[in-house]
Design a protein around this motif. Structure first.
Motif, short mmCIF file in Angstrom:
data_model
loop_
_atom_site.label_atom_id
_atom_site.label_comp_id
_atom_site.label_asym_id
_atom_site.label_seq_id
_atom_site.Cartn_x
_atom_site.Cartn_y
_atom_site.Cartn_z
N ARG A 171 0.85 -1.14 0.06
CA ARG A 171 0.14 0.09 -0.11
C ARG A 171 0.94 1.34 0.10
NH1 ARG A 171 -3.63 0.54 4.88
NH2 ARG A 171 -1.72 1.54 5.92
N LEU A 172 0.67 2.11 -0.90
CA LEU A 172 1.45 3.49 -1.05
C LEU A 172 0.42 4.47 -0.43
CD1 LEU A 172 2.95 2.84 -4.56
CD2 LEU A 172 3.82 2.27 -2.56
N ALA A 173 1.19 5.52 -0.04
CA ALA A 173 0.56 6.70 0.55
C ALA A 173 -0.18 7.37 -0.55
CB ALA A 173 1.53 7.68 1.34
N GLY A 174 -1.31 7.76 -0.51
CA GLY A 174 -1.98 8.40 -1.36
C GLY A 174 -2.62 7.58 -2.50
N GLU A 175 -2.31 6.23 -2.53
CA GLU A 175 -3.04 5.20 -3.23
C GLU A 175 -4.17 4.47 -2.80
OE1 GLU A 175 -2.23 4.67 -6.54
OE2 GLU A 175 -0.47 5.63 -6.86
N LYS A 176 -5.32 4.50 -3.63
CA LYS A 176 -6.48 3.69 -3.04
C LYS A 176 -6.51 2.15 -3.45
CE LYS A 176 -9.49 7.77 -3.64
NZ LYS A 176 -10.79 8.40 -4.03
N GLN A 177 -5.68 1.74 -4.39
CA GLN A 177 -5.78 0.44 -4.88
C GLN A 177 -4.18 -0.07 -4.23
OE1 GLN A 177 -5.55 -0.26 -9.01
NE2 GLN A 177 -4.38 1.74 -9.26
N ARG A 178 -4.10 -1.41 -4.12
CA ARG A 178 -3.02 -2.03 -3.89
C ARG A 178 -2.12 -2.29 -4.94
NH1 ARG A 178 -5.35 -8.15 -1.89
NH2 ARG A 178 -5.80 -8.64 -3.73
N ILE A 179 -0.80 -2.30 -4.79
CA ILE A 179 0.10 -2.29 -5.94
C ILE A 179 0.95 -3.54 -5.68
CG2 ILE A 179 1.89 -1.24 -6.99
CD1 ILE A 179 -0.70 0.32 -6.84
N PRO A 180 1.05 -4.44 -6.82
CA PRO A 180 2.05 -5.52 -6.74
C PRO A 180 3.56 -5.13 -6.54
CG PRO A 180 0.42 -5.77 -8.83
CD PRO A 180 0.08 -4.27 -8.15
N ILE A 181 4.10 -5.79 -6.00
CA ILE A 181 5.54 -5.22 -5.60
C ILE A 181 6.28 -5.50 -6.57
CG2 ILE A 181 6.28 -7.44 -4.50
CD1 ILE A 181 7.64 -5.70 -2.12
N GLY A 182 6.08 -6.44 -7.45
CA GLY A 182 6.81 -6.66 -8.49
C GLY A 182 6.87 -5.32 -9.60
N ASN A 183 5.72 -4.42 -9.45
CA ASN A 183 5.78 -3.33 -9.94
C ASN A 183 6.45 -1.93 -9.92
OD1 ASN A 183 3.59 -0.57 -10.50
ND2 ASN A 183 3.50 -1.94 -12.11
N LEU A 184 7.14 -2.18 -8.74
CA LEU A 184 7.80 -1.31 -8.19
C LEU A 184 9.45 -1.18 -8.62
CD1 LEU A 184 6.43 -0.73 -4.62
CD2 LEU A 184 5.92 0.42 -6.85
#
Length: 348
Positions: free
Chosen positions: A223-236
Motif C-alpha cells: 500500500r502506497l501513501a495516497g493510493e486507493k488500490q494495492r500495488i503488486p510489489i513486482g511493479n516497483l
C-alpha cells in the motif's frame, strides 16, 4: 560467530583461509576469484553437510546431469572425482565438514558427508551420511534432502541470498514467518529506504506456484501513501525486490548467518548507505553474522563510510580481498577501510 574459515579442495580452492572475520564481512575481488564459492562453503558448513544447501545454486550454474542429477565433481578441486577424492570446510570455533569419495559395497562409488560440531550443548556431535553415486557419478535429486526442512541437530539459522534474488514463493514463505511480529516493521523500514511512500506490505498467496514462473514476483502487494488500490510489489522495480529479499533474509537468520551474493544487485548507489546501515544494525540486534560479495566500488566505499562512524570492535566490519591462487585473503579492518576510501585507494 565464525572467527576463521579453512577450505581445502573445494571448488577453485586447493587450500584457502579467511581470518579476522567480523560480524559483517564483505568479500571483494575479480571475476572468478572464488568469492561465491566461499559463500557456498559457508552455506554447506552451516547446513551441517546437507547438500540441499547447494542444490539451487548448482542447478543455476548448470551443474546437473540430464536435469535429474547433481554433477558433484564440480564441487571438488580440479573438477574430477575418483576413489580417495575429498574436500573439507572448517570453521573456528565450532565445526568441520569432510566429504569423501569411497568404495560402495557392490563395487560402485559413494560420497560420504561427515560432520563434527564442537558447539553442542553436550560436547562434540558427529553425523554421517552416505549417498551412492549413479553410474554417471552424480547424485539423483530425489536423494537430496528437502532444502526447507531443518536438521534436528541444526542450531544455526542459515539464509543464502543468490545474486538473482529470491523467487516469489521463497519471499512469501519468509514474509509469513515475520508477519505481525516486531521484525515486520524492520522489513517495511527497509522498503521505505527505497520508496518512502510504502506504508504496508501483505501476502495474497496468489500466483506463487500457479504462475509456472520460478522467478515471478506475484503474491506480494504493498500500500502506497495516497493510493486507493494495492500495488503488486513486482511493479516497483528491482531495487524494491532486492531490498525486500535482504530484509526478509536477515530477520529470518536470527542467531545465525546471512550469505548474500552480489549484495548490490538492483540497488542504485544512493541506496547503498541505507542498505548497509539496515544490515549492520539488524545484524547486531538479531545476532546475525553477515558475509556478502560485490564487484561494485560504490558498495565497498559506502560500507567504509559506515565503518568510519562505528566504534572499533573485535566483532566489527571487515573487507576481504580474494585473489586467485592466493592461500588467504587480504584483510581490511574498519580503520584501514576508512583510510582507503578517504585516499581513493582501490581495495577490489
Amino acid at each position: 560467530m565464525i572467527s576463521s574459515l579453512k577450505i581445502e579442495n573445494f571448488r577453485c580452492f586447493q587450500s584457502f583461509e579467511l581470518h579476522d572475520l567480523g560480524r559483517l564481512n564483505l568479500l571483494v575481488g575479480t571475476n572468478n576469484s572464488g568469492k561465491t564459492s566461499i559463500l557456498e562453503a559457508l552455506n554447506l558448513l552451516n547446513s551441517h553437510g546437507n547438500l540441499s544447501a547447494l542444490q539451487d545454486v548448482m542447478l543455476y550454474r548448470g551443474e546437473d546431469i540430464n536435469s535429474d542429477e547433481l554433477d558433484i565433481r564440480h564441487l571438488f578441486y580440479g573438477r574430477e572425482i575418483k576413489l580417495g577424492s575429498h574436500f573439507s570446510i572448517q570453521s573456528i570455533p565450532s565445526e568441520i565438514v569432510n566429504v569423501n569419495i569411497l568404495d560402495g559395497w557392490d563395487g560402485s562409488q559413494k560420497v560420504e558427508f561427515f560432520t563434527i560440531d564442537w558447539s553442542g550443548y553436550e560436547g562434540e556431535n558427529e553425523s554421517l551420511a552416505n549417498i551412492e553415486l549413479s553410474p554417471k557419478n552424480g547424485i539423483p535429486l530425489f536423494k537430496v534432502k528437502n532444502p526447507h526442512r531443518e536438521s534436528k541437530n541444526s542450531k544455526t539459522r542459515n539464509q543464502f541470498v543468490p545474486s538473482s534474488s529470491f523467487g516469489n514463493q521463497q519471499m512469501i514463505e519468509m514474509f509469513e514467518k515475520v508477519v505481525l511480529t516486531p521484525e515486520e516493521e524492520l522489513v517495511i523500514q527497509a522498503l521505505q529506504n527505497i520508496d518512502p511512500s510504502i506504508e504496508r506490505i501483505a501476502s495474497t498467496s496468489i500466483g506463487s506456484d500457479s504462475s509456472g514462473l520460478r522467478f515471478s514476483r506475484g503474491g506480494l502487494v504493498v500500500r502506497l501513501a495516497g493510493e486507493k488500490q494495492r500495488i503488486p510489489i513486482g511493479n516497483l522495480g528491482d531495487g524494491i525486490w532486492r531490498m525486500l529479499g535482504l530484509a526478509l533474509a536477515i530477520v529470518n537468520a536470527r542467531d545465525g548467518v546471512l550469505l548474500v551474493d552480489e549484495i548490490d544487485t538492483g540497488l542504485h548507489f544512493s541506496a547503498m548507505s541505507k542498505m548497509w546501515k539496515l544490515i549492520w544494525e539488524t545484524a547486531k540486534r538479531l545476532n546475525v553474522q553477515v558475509f556478502a560479495t560485490t564487484h561494485n566500488s560504490d558498495c565497498w566505499t559506502s560500507l567504509a563510510e559506515l565503518a568510519s562512524t562505528q566504534e572499533l570492535s573485535e566483532e566489527g566490519i571487515t573487507i576481504h580481498r580474494i585473489e586467485k591462487d592466493k592461500p588467504h585473503s587480504i584483510v581490511f579492518t574498519e580503520r584501514q577501510m576508512a583510510i582507503a576510501a578517504e585516499r581513493g585507494i582501490e581495495v577490489r
